[in-house]
Design a protein around this motif. Sequence first.
Motif, PDB file in Angstrom:
ATOM      1  N   HIS A  88       0.900  -1.133  -0.211  1.00 54.77           N
ATOM      2  CA  HIS A  88       0.035   0.062  -0.060  1.00 54.77           C
ATOM      3  C   HIS A  88       0.964   1.214  -0.068  1.00 54.77           C
ATOM      4  O   HIS A  88       1.736   1.517   1.180  1.00 54.77           O
ATOM      5  CB  HIS A  88      -1.051   0.148   1.312  1.00 54.77           C
ATOM      6  CG  HIS A  88      -1.916  -1.168   1.337  1.00 54.77           C
ATOM      7  ND1 HIS A  88      -2.379  -1.787   2.338  1.00 54.77           N
ATOM      8  CD2 HIS A  88      -2.683  -1.648   0.086  1.00 54.77           C
ATOM      9  CE1 HIS A  88      -3.160  -2.608   1.867  1.00 54.77           C
ATOM     10  NE2 HIS A  88      -3.461  -2.555   0.618  1.00 54.77           N
ATOM     11  N   GLU A  91       1.434   4.090   2.847  1.00 50.97           N
ATOM     12  CA  GLU A  91       1.788   3.591   3.861  1.00 50.97           C
ATOM     13  C   GLU A  91       3.510   3.665   4.130  1.00 50.97           C
ATOM     14  O   GLU A  91       4.203   2.664   3.966  1.00 50.97           O
ATOM     15  CB  GLU A  91       1.264   2.139   4.432  1.00 50.97           C
ATOM     16  CG  GLU A  91      -0.170   2.109   4.424  1.00 50.97           C
ATOM     17  CD  GLU A  91      -0.539   0.698   4.155  1.00 50.97           C
ATOM     18  OE1 GLU A  91      -0.189  -0.392   4.558  1.00 50.97           O
ATOM     19  OE2 GLU A  91      -2.267   0.737   4.078  1.00 50.97           O
ATOM     20  N   HIS A 219       3.233  -2.654   6.672  1.00 56.02           N
ATOM     21  CA  HIS A 219       2.188  -1.975   6.262  1.00 56.02           C
ATOM     22  C   HIS A 219       1.739  -1.015   7.422  1.00 56.02           C
ATOM     23  O   HIS A 219       2.840  -1.086   8.540  1.00 56.02           O
ATOM     24  CB  HIS A 219       0.936  -2.712   6.438  1.00 56.02           C
ATOM     25  CG  HIS A 219       0.511  -3.686   5.149  1.00 56.02           C
ATOM     26  ND1 HIS A 219      -0.441  -3.422   4.251  1.00 56.02           N
ATOM     27  CD2 HIS A 219       1.270  -4.647   4.707  1.00 56.02           C
ATOM     28  CE1 HIS A 219      -0.578  -4.222   3.137  1.00 56.02           C
ATOM     29  NE2 HIS A 219       0.522  -4.941   3.515  1.00 56.02           N
ATOM     30  N   GLU A 220       0.969   0.124   7.265  1.00 49.87           N
ATOM     31  CA  GLU A 220       0.605   0.880   8.319  1.00 49.87           C
ATOM     32  C   GLU A 220      -0.961   0.793   8.351  1.00 49.87           C
ATOM     33  O   GLU A 220      -1.578   0.542   7.310  1.00 49.87           O
ATOM     34  CB  GLU A 220       1.130   2.409   7.913  1.00 49.87           C
ATOM     35  CG  GLU A 220       2.683   2.421   8.063  1.00 49.87           C
ATOM     36  CD  GLU A 220       3.268   3.994   8.375  1.00 49.87           C
ATOM     37  OE1 GLU A 220       3.124   3.958   9.626  1.00 49.87           O
ATOM     38  OE2 GLU A 220       3.293   4.344   7.433  1.00 49.87           O
TER      39      GLU A 220
HETATM   40 ZN    ZN Z   1      -1.623  -1.477   4.361  1.00 46.45          ZN
END
Ligand code: ZN
Length: 405
Positions: A88, A91, A219-220
Amino acid sequence: MNALFKDRKNLVASVGVLALVVAILCVVIPQALTMRQPDLIHQGPGVTEVRKLSDFFDGIAGTSGDTEVYVLDSGKPGASALLLGGTHANEPAGYLSAVLFIENAVPATGKLYVIPTANASAMSHTDYMEGTPRRFAIDTPAGPRSFRYGSRATSPADQWPDPDIYVHASSGQRLSGSETRNLNRAYPGRVDGTFTEKVAFAITSLIRKEKIDITIDLHEASPEYPVVNAIVAHNRAMKIASIALLNLEMDDIPIGVEPSPTNLRGLSHRELGDATNTLSLLFESTNPAQGRLRGVINEALIVEGKDEMYLAAHKLGRLFVPFGPQGEPLKKRVARHISTTQAVFDAYASEMPERHVLVGAMPSYQELLDKGIGPYLQSPKTAAGAAPRAPQQLAEVPERRGLAQ
Ligand SMILES: [Zn+2]
């Protein structure tokens, strides 16, 4: 006569509006196209080879889904691990953690593969109607270095239109149509699938062909998301995730462990663990720029992570993580990802000492908090032919708790 005058007035107004639209497009389109240019990433002292993701599935060759795979091979026995940043592209802690591994890490045992922009297409555009900046800068000793801030999903320029309902191919799970461009709903991918499914398939193929022991997807998540500051682990990876949690907590890095839900399909921690022999884990740090409660999104929010709205939400008890006036700066989120990655490698080796990915020359959690990310990034001028910064002194790799050497 009146009608003729009215027609002429309408014509002048139409030409005026058209000219304004063309002028705006002349400014916006070149700016947007700069996002199609990859950021410079310097090959650090541990990089032994740079491959392309299409080496593992040629169905993405020549597309904007193809991307660099950095290989850091110690040349000594140990485990093999894959780090995914930029699944993503909004992020940034995952992306920058991957960049720091590429530019600094020197494996002493085992082999590390790093893909900083797992969904390279997602890094080439921003999310609609969000007003996000296209770039943010990190101060390095040689001046600010710019990085792209992309989108959660593949660019519509590469995959369009979205169906009303996205059906995950191997499970039949039905999701909102926009999720059809989400790499982390596309695993294990398909040879003859969509653009995003082909990228997912290339990553799955790399894991199979290179016999990757540990896969970590960085991720975040927003502070109001229940799974944050956490490791999500496939059932076969739960043991090493739990050992890593204990060691991180002893180092005062609070973190949670969540088992990968069996009925949530298409995600890396579920499908890569089911479809291959890898131990699959996903990390989440806290990014207030992603959330729905935030105020204005700008470079300061992305880098410093301070937000009055989240502070208020924390005081009302609406968040799943503590959020103070100091915010959640990017350096802390990157420090968390790097420490958690190394804690997982150490946990794996505590089970099988001969299968270690022992990564030296990386900044510690405290060093990143004290000095920031900048001192560990190469100069922004390296691309123009300037000499690259000397590698960080190859610090002794500390003996981790519980590790029989
Ligand atoms: Zn993510």
